[in-house]
Design an enzyme around this catalytic site. Structure first.
Site, PDB file in Angstrom:
ATOM      1  N   ARG A 247       0.874  -1.194   0.000  1.00 31.80           N
ATOM      2  CA  ARG A 247       0.000   0.000   0.000  1.00 31.80           C
ATOM      3  C   ARG A 247       0.898   1.228   0.000  1.00 31.80           C
ATOM      4  NH1 ARG A 247      -5.183   0.411   1.086  1.00 31.80           N
ATOM      5  NH2 ARG A 247      -5.278  -1.690   1.929  1.00 31.80           N
TER       6      ARG A 247
ATOM      7  N   SER B 153      -9.798  -4.811  -9.705  1.00 32.15           N
ATOM      8  CA  SER B 153     -11.153  -4.387  -9.388  1.00 32.15           C
ATOM      9  C   SER B 153     -11.847  -3.987 -10.685  1.00 32.15           C
ATOM     10  CB  SER B 153     -11.038  -3.188  -8.445  1.00 32.15           C
ATOM     11  OG  SER B 153     -12.261  -2.847  -7.926  1.00 32.15           O
TER      12      SER B 153
ATOM     13  N   ARG C 115       1.323  -4.469  -6.085  1.00 27.51           N
ATOM     14  CA  ARG C 115       0.691  -5.651  -5.475  1.00 27.51           C
ATOM     15  C   ARG C 115       0.913  -6.892  -6.324  1.00 27.51           C
ATOM     16  NH1 ARG C 115      -4.946  -3.636  -2.644  1.00 27.51           N
ATOM     17  NH2 ARG C 115      -3.954  -1.885  -1.560  1.00 27.51           N
TER      18      ARG C 115
HETATM   19  N1  LIG Z   1      -2.175   2.427  -2.218  1.00 25.55           N
HETATM   20  C1  LIG Z   1      -2.009   1.462  -3.113  1.00 25.55           C
HETATM   21  N2  LIG Z   1      -0.797   0.907  -3.283  1.00 25.55           N
HETATM   22  C2  LIG Z   1      -0.601  -0.061  -4.216  1.00 25.55           C
HETATM   23  N3  LIG Z   1      -1.579  -0.531  -5.003  1.00 25.55           N
HETATM   24  C3  LIG Z   1      -2.802  -0.021  -4.858  1.00 25.55           C
HETATM   25  C4  LIG Z   1      -3.083   0.985  -3.902  1.00 25.55           C
HETATM   26  N4  LIG Z   1      -4.406   1.311  -3.988  1.00 25.55           N
HETATM   27  C5  LIG Z   1      -4.903   0.536  -4.955  1.00 25.55           C
HETATM   28  N5  LIG Z   1      -3.968  -0.271  -5.479  1.00 25.55           N
HETATM   29  C6  LIG Z   1      -4.125  -1.231  -6.579  1.00 25.55           C
HETATM   30  O1  LIG Z   1      -4.996  -0.706  -7.551  1.00 25.55           O
HETATM   31  C7  LIG Z   1      -6.110  -1.571  -7.745  1.00 25.55           C
HETATM   32  C8  LIG Z   1      -7.351  -0.774  -8.040  1.00 25.55           C
HETATM   33  O2  LIG Z   1      -7.567   0.177  -7.027  1.00 25.55           O
HETATM   34  P1  LIG Z   1      -8.872   0.190  -6.075  1.00 25.55           P
HETATM   35  O3  LIG Z   1      -9.304   1.604  -5.947  1.00 25.55           O
HETATM   36  O4  LIG Z   1      -9.848  -0.815  -6.494  1.00 25.55           O
HETATM   37  O5  LIG Z   1      -8.182  -0.252  -4.715  1.00 25.55           O
HETATM   38  P2  LIG Z   1      -8.813  -0.107  -3.290  1.00 25.55           P
HETATM   39  O6  LIG Z   1     -10.168  -0.744  -3.280  1.00 25.55           O
HETATM   40  O7  LIG Z   1      -8.689   1.302  -2.842  1.00 25.55           O
HETATM   41  O8  LIG Z   1      -7.781  -1.040  -2.498  1.00 25.55           O
HETATM   42  P3  LIG Z   1      -7.779  -1.215  -0.934  1.00 25.55           P
HETATM   43  O9  LIG Z   1      -9.207  -1.550  -0.559  1.00 25.55           O
HETATM   44  O10 LIG Z   1      -6.818  -2.319  -0.686  1.00 25.55           O
HETATM   45  O11 LIG Z   1      -7.327   0.113  -0.400  1.00 25.55           O
HETATM   46  C9  LIG Z   1      -6.184  -2.373  -6.444  1.00 25.55           C
HETATM   47  O12 LIG Z   1      -6.820  -3.595  -6.675  1.00 25.55           O
HETATM   48  C10 LIG Z   1      -4.724  -2.515  -6.094  1.00 25.55           C
HETATM   49  O13 LIG Z   1      -4.111  -3.582  -6.806  1.00 25.55           O
HETATM   50  N1  LIG Z   2     -10.012   2.257 -11.852  1.00 27.86           N
HETATM   51  C1  LIG Z   2     -10.285   1.230 -10.884  1.00 27.86           C
HETATM   52  C2  LIG Z   2      -9.829  -0.117 -11.388  1.00 27.86           C
HETATM   53  O1  LIG Z   2      -8.435  -0.158 -11.508  1.00 27.86           O
HETATM   54  C3  LIG Z   2      -9.664   1.529  -9.578  1.00 27.86           C
HETATM   55  O2  LIG Z   2      -8.694   2.246  -9.526  1.00 27.86           O
HETATM   56  O3  LIG Z   2     -10.141   0.989  -8.612  1.00 27.86           O
END
Ligand SMILES: Nc1ncnc2c1ncn2[C@@H]1O[C@H](COP(=O)(O)OP(=O)(O)OP(=O)(O)O)[C@@H](O)[C@H]1O
Ligand SMILES: N[C@@H](CO)C(=O)O
Length: 383
Positions: free
Chosen positions: A234, A309, A346
């Protein structure tokens, strides 16, 4: 309404004046002057009401699909599981976590990331940098093979793009804002890909339009204090290959499944064990009516964690960004959908941990080998 009535009255009066006798004309002119002021006042009242209505509409989230499980973050439904989880004990060694592996491969440097930029920053070094480039190339190759148009997008956008895609409501605290210039740093290339066709009308026969964006993503990670603090799981800045589709509304659900299928194809090609979940209502965010996440198994955490996602936004973003499609004489908002293909850090975490070997080396899944000069294994470097 009042504006339209007054305006009509003004027009009728305007027609009477040239025909009026000199005595009547003076009276009509006084009336016309009064009407002119009333019309102006009614027009500005109407504009204010329009603005207030627009602001209220921007605060509303999308309507949730009827099949979405009700509840909070933990109330998702597991739809599918894929791949086999390794039993490291049976293999005779203890799994190392991604940071320990990444450091011994000379691939990840979080100490200097923190020195230069603070916590949740990192450098990918040597084979780590090569691994990112291989992942991005392989992901773009899969997407172009499937017909997506590759796109390198701006990472700074104006407020309208951010607001139109639904990131300035409840998600605003997670967004970096450059106040001096009123730019936002995008957290995903979904934003510039959605805003790409802002204020446009697209002919129905051009749909579906599919783009694969690659951009840096910036996230404040507000509210995650103390969560996932080790390594690169993260972070505040990462690169991501994103799929984005514009489709006719009746095709949106099928496209959502297709985006999920492409994500499954990607994770399967990386030989990662994963599950697919139907995200619960409370975790959908503002713009999605339904969201499927793929979660890969992370051995040292002993659980599945989100890697991708895919969201169906129906007409939510298109209405706010004024994107319509034309079929015959009719125009209407189209549907937009987005799905992660490869969020780099990730994915690196999952690859290092799942493909590690007893001697600290990491097996490279065959899909990445052509992009790593044929390398089959990443070896620890001498200290
Ligand atoms: N802070 C971060 N650092 C690294 N990868 C990230 C981060 N936030 C999101 N991602 C990656 O980007 C993808 C799409 O972002 P999404 O907005 O769906 O994450 P998110 O639901 O905010 O994730 P989480 O619930 O773990 O915070 C995630 O599935 C993850 O692989
Ligand atoms: N745009 C979407 C899928 O990657 C997200 O950031 O969650």
């Amino acid at each position: 309404m009042r504006f339209d009535e007054l305006r009509n009255e003004q027009k009728s009066l305007g027609k009477l004046i040239p025909k009026a006798s000199p005595e009547e004309r003076a009276e009509l002119l006084t009336k016309a002057e009064q009407l002119k002021q009333d019309v102006r006042a009614a027009e500005s009242e109407q504009n204010e009401a329009d603005e207030a209505a627009k602001k209220l509409l921007l605060q509303l989230g999308n309507i949730v699909h009827g099949d979405v499980p009700v509840g909070g973050e933990e109330d998702f439904t597991v739809l599918e599981t894929h791949g086999t989880i390794r039993d490291f004990a049976a293999e005779g060694f203890e799994a190392k976590d991604h940071l320990e592996l990444g450091e011994s491969l000379g691939a990840i440097d979080v100490e200097r990331g923190a020195k230069v930029s603070g916590s949740r920053f990192y450098y990918l070094t040597g084979v780590g940098a090569l691994l990112e480039l291989a992942l991005v190339n392989a992901a773009i190759a899969q997407a172009t093979e499937a017909g997506f148009i590759p796109m390198l997008t701006p990472a700074l956008v104006r407020p309208r793009a951010m607001e139109g895609t639904g990131f300035l409501g409840q998600a605003a605290e997670n967004v970096y804002h450059l106040e001096k210039d009123d730019y936002y740093l995008v957290g995903t290339s979904e934003v510039p890909l959605a805003a790409y066709h802002m204020d446009e009308i697209i002919d129905a026969d051009k749909l579906p339009l599919r783009y694969a964006g690659f951009s840096p993503c910036f996230r404040r990670e507000a509210g995650t204090y103390g969560k996932d603090t080790r390594g690169i799981f993260r972070v505040h800045q990462f690169d991501k290959v994103e799929m984005f589709s514009y489709v006719a509304p009746e095709d949106a659900e099928a496209e959502h499944k297709r985006l999920l299928d492409w994500e499954k194809q990607w994770l399967t090609s990386l030989e990662l064990p994963f599950q697919v979940i139907d995200v619960a209502t409370g975790d959908l965010g503002a713009s999605a009516s339904r969201k499927f996440d793929c979660e890969a198994w992370i051995p040292t955490q002993g659980k599945y964690r989100e890697l991708t996602s895919a969201s169906n936004c129906d007409g939510f973003q298109a209405r706010r960004l004024s994107i319509r499609y034309r079929e015959g004489k009719k125009t209407a908002p189209l549907s937009t959908l987005n799905g992660t293909l490869c969020a780099v850090p990730r994915t690196i975490v999952a690859i290092l941990e799942n493909h590690q070997q007893a001697d600290g080396s990491v097996r490279v899944p065959p899909v990445l080998r052509p992009y790593l000069g044929g390398r089959e294994v990443l070896e620890p470097i001498a200290k």
